[in-house]
Design a protein around this motif. Structure first.
Motif, mmCIF file in Angstrom:
data_model
loop_
_atom_site.group_PDB
_atom_site.id
_atom_site.type_symbol
_atom_site.label_atom_id
_atom_site.label_comp_id
_atom_site.label_asym_id
_atom_site.label_seq_id
_atom_site.Cartn_x
_atom_site.Cartn_y
_atom_site.Cartn_z
ATOM 1 N N ARG A 59 0.835 -1.214 0.000
ATOM 2 C CA ARG A 59 0.000 0.000 0.000
ATOM 3 C C ARG A 59 0.863 1.255 0.000
ATOM 4 O O ARG A 59 0.419 2.323 -0.396
ATOM 5 N N ARG A 60 2.115 1.129 0.464
ATOM 6 C CA ARG A 60 3.023 2.274 0.445
ATOM 7 C C ARG A 60 3.769 2.405 -0.882
ATOM 8 O O ARG A 60 4.487 3.370 -1.107
ATOM 9 N N GLU A 137 -10.464 10.968 1.557
ATOM 10 C CA GLU A 137 -9.424 10.203 0.859
ATOM 11 C C GLU A 137 -9.926 8.784 0.646
ATOM 12 O O GLU A 137 -10.770 8.294 1.390
ATOM 13 N N ARG A 138 -9.338 8.135 -0.343
ATOM 14 C CA ARG A 138 -9.609 6.709 -0.519
ATOM 15 C C ARG A 138 -8.378 5.938 -0.098
ATOM 16 O O ARG A 138 -7.276 6.257 -0.511
ATOM 17 N N GLN A 139 -8.592 4.902 0.675
ATOM 18 C CA GLN A 139 -7.470 4.069 1.095
ATOM 19 C C GLN A 139 -7.770 2.604 0.791
ATOM 20 O O GLN A 139 -8.926 2.174 0.872
ATOM 21 N N CYS A 167 -5.326 -0.550 -6.517
ATOM 22 C CA CYS A 167 -5.810 0.320 -5.436
ATOM 23 C C CYS A 167 -4.959 0.166 -4.169
ATOM 24 O O CYS A 167 -5.134 0.927 -3.214
ATOM 25 N N ASN A 169 -4.480 -2.959 -2.484
ATOM 26 C CA ASN A 169 -4.809 -4.145 -1.688
ATOM 27 C C ASN A 169 -3.946 -5.325 -2.123
ATOM 28 O O ASN A 169 -3.265 -5.271 -3.145
ATOM 29 N N THR A 473 -11.818 0.173 -1.946
ATOM 30 C CA THR A 473 -11.225 1.231 -1.109
ATOM 31 C C THR A 473 -12.222 1.647 -0.037
ATOM 32 O O THR A 473 -13.422 1.426 -0.169
ATOM 33 N N ARG A 475 -13.327 5.060 2.434
ATOM 34 C CA ARG A 475 -13.142 6.510 2.523
ATOM 35 C C ARG A 475 -12.668 6.867 3.926
ATOM 36 O O ARG A 475 -13.142 6.330 4.920
ATOM 37 N N LYS A 476 -11.747 7.785 3.944
ATOM 38 C CA LYS A 476 -11.331 8.315 5.243
ATOM 39 C C LYS A 476 -11.535 9.828 5.175
ATOM 40 O O LYS A 476 -11.128 10.474 4.209
#
Lengths: 483, 120
Positions: A59-60, A137-139, A167, A169, A473, A475-476
């Motif tokens: 994810r990073r 944001e989408r994570q 995305c 994952n 994803t 949402r945050k």
């Protein structure tokens, strides 16, 4: 010695700990192609652990870098296109062109995934209160998995995997044990990408592996495509275990034909809808509703065209319809035809007992047309998943819509007409997720969600397109001020 | 039964025909023609890969590969002209049978190129 298939976990091909194996059989030649392990829970657990370990680093990885993997993946799929086609034909029984269409659709999903850097963007509003800004944001969320069917062994897993991993994952695919070879080849290509170990994983198996996926606490979401009874189980089980789920079920797709339709062109297209992939697709046209005077010319043209279809081994370029998936599928389909006859339908074309020279033991069912079908008959209500087209005659457009909307399924419906008013009304009133106007296979492209309503779909977000971004994803919301 | 009855049957026949023509021109020492046919072959492979969609996959009627048999034993100018004419006729006949415009365009271009070669 028959090849025993292996799982792909943590960046390596590993033997399953299974003790049982399912034979993978070419349905046309009956050749034993491989043995697919019935991977137990321990194998799924291993795959989940590998995917969890890979997740934080993955994810990073910058989203643009993640997208670059998909460009390379696409190139590999293009290079090996005809090899992929051949694998699909051999394990599934469909024709080369149908397999080409399937692989193309799979690649289109990879094309869509390269747009993730654009389409997963969030949004921001300044000064929601004095000096305070708000951002959405989408994570990515973690480990996702797919349980996929035999009828599109290449395309369906690619509806999900490319978008999910781009995305951010990590992913596990559990394909049908009847058709695991397509994914085996796809994972060989994924292996060439040099993705971080554990980003993509493949676990082969049947019910036990599927249940392990649905119940595993380390998996955050599951995509499923299959029959309605199983889709219900997947939906309920995943929900019970706190997962996101999108479960696409079965279908009974109606095609209404108005008297003003271009009959020749309509029937040519209906052939593809009813008999493409030997009727084994969730978008297959299953019941033709002939409106008023459309009935006689439609019936005659359907019989003429369907009786001319060349049934055979899909590897031959001239084959127009291949096999159904297995002997038990053939038996089930033929018993459904018999049931239709016993219910009072007239078999204008009967595909039972069809033999193909050189492939006498192949699981072929010829094109079948049942006439005089009424809405109460089981053949009009139940999914047959074979090359059987029922003809129903109704007096007018409103009755056609009424009949279609009575179905418990709502995957697709099509109308053939030259009148815009009917087309608009049909789209507006018919309860189905995919509507075709003068198109018999209303298949959403990769940038659109694949619809499905009523008992054809369980969940909120469909596969493909913007829905896929939402599904993969979370949402945050960030509310911030600087003091 | 006609043997060019599917999208794949037509495109695969075209690809094989161009491959045979490439070998024919190579054997005849016509490198430019060989390059040209190989480019067409490669392009047709791409067209076959990119343009088959289940939405429009329909049976095709009325075409048989026996009508487009090439005589590649004759490497004379007249023999080359005859082969090019047959190839041009194949593409001219098959293009309208395929219901995907991008494919039609590719086949029409092949027809035009072969017809030009036949008239040289």
């Amino acid at each position: 010695m028959v090849k025993k298939l292996r799982n792909y976990i943590g960046g390596s091909w590993v033997d399953s700990t299974a003790t049982n194996f399912t034979p993978v059989v070419n349905p046309a030649t009956c050749e034993l192609l491989a043995e697919c392990p019935d991977s137990p829970r321990a194998d799924v657990d291993k795959a989940v652990k590998a995917a969890q370990e890979a997740y934080e680093e993955w994810r990073r990885t910058p989203v643009l870098s993640r997208a670059q993997y998909m460009y390379r993946f696409k190139n590999l799929l293009e290079e090996r296109f005809e090899d992929l086609v051949e694998v699909v034909v051999k394990e599934n029984g469909k024709t080369r062109d149908e397999a080409r269409g399937e692989v193309r659709r799979g690649i289109e999903s990879v094309d869509y995934a390269v747009s993730v850097p654009t389409v997963m963007r969030g949004y921001k509003v300044e000064d929601i209160s004095s000096g305070i800004d708000e951002t959405a944001e989408r994570q990515p969320m973690g480990v996702f998995a797919a349980i996929t069917p035999f009828n599109f062994p290449m395309m369906v897993p690619l509806w999900f995997l490319p978008t999910a991993i781009t995305c951010g994952n990590t992913y596990i695919v559990k394909p049908s044990p009847q058709t695991p070879l397509s994914m085996e080849l796809v994972y060989e290509l994924l292996d060439e990408l040099d993705l971080p170990e554990g980003v993509v994983n493949l676990v082969l198996g049947g019910k036990e592996a599927s249940l392990a996926v649905m119940e595993h606490p380390g998996i955050v979401g599951v995509s499923f495509v299959g029959s309605t009874p199983v889709a219900k189980i997947v939906y309920e089980t995943c929900a019970k275990h706190g997962k996101r789920v999108q479960a696409q079920g079965g279908a009974k797709n109606y095609i209404a034909v108005m008297p003003d339709a271009n009959m020749e062109a309509s029937v040519a297209n209906i052939m593809g809808s009813a008999y493409g992939c030997a009727g084994q697709r969730c978008l297959a046209g299953s019941v033709v509703v002939a409106v008023g005077d459309a009935y006689e010319p439609l019936k005659n043209e359907l019989v003429k065209r369907a009786s001319g279809l060349r049934v055979g081994y899909g590897l031959s370029e001239t084959t127009q319809m291949g096999t159904v998936i297995s002997a038990s599928a053939k038996e089930r389909i033929e018993s459904m035809i018999q049931m239709g006859v016993e219910e009072g339908a007239q078999p204008l074309l009967d595909g039972r007992g069809v033999k193909v020279e050189g492939f006498e033991n192949g699981t072929f069912v010829g094109p079948t047309i049942l006439d005089g079908v009424t809405p109460e008959m089981k053949v009009a209500r139940e999914e047959i998943f074979g090359p059987v087209l029922s003809i129903m005659h109704v007096p007018d457009f409103d009755t056609a819509v009424e009949v279609i909307n009575k179905s418990r399924y709502g995957n697709a419906a099509s109308l053939f007409t030259s009148t815009g008013k009917y087309a608009r009304e049909f789209k507006y009133r018919v309860n189905a997720g995919n509507i075709g106007i003068n198109v018999g296979v209303a298949a959403a492209t990769a940038s659109f969600p694949f619809g499905g309503q009523k008992e054809s779909f369980f969940g909120d977000l469909h596969g493909q397109g913007p829905d896929a971004i939402e599904f993969f994803t979370d949402r945050k919301i960030l509310i911030e001020r600087w003091l | 039964m006609p043997s060019l009855n599917t999208f794949g049957a037509i495109l695969t026949y075209a690809i094989e025909m161009e491959s045979r023509l490439r070998d024919y021109y190579q054997a005849a020492g016509s490198e430019e023609r060989a390059r040209e046919t190989d480019k067409r072959r490669s392009n047709l492979e791409r067209v076959r890969r990119e343009n088959v969609t289940e939405i429009k996959l329909e049976p095709i009627e009325g075409l048989d590969e026996a009508d487009y048999a090439l005589n590649l034993d004759d490497a004379s100018a007249a023999g080359q002209q005859a082969a090019e004419s047959t190839a041009a006729r194949f593409y001219t006949d098959t293009a309208p049978k395929i219901n995907v415009r991008e494919v039609q365009r590719a086949l029409e271009r092949c027809a035009k190129q072969h017809a030009e070669n036949a008239s040289k």
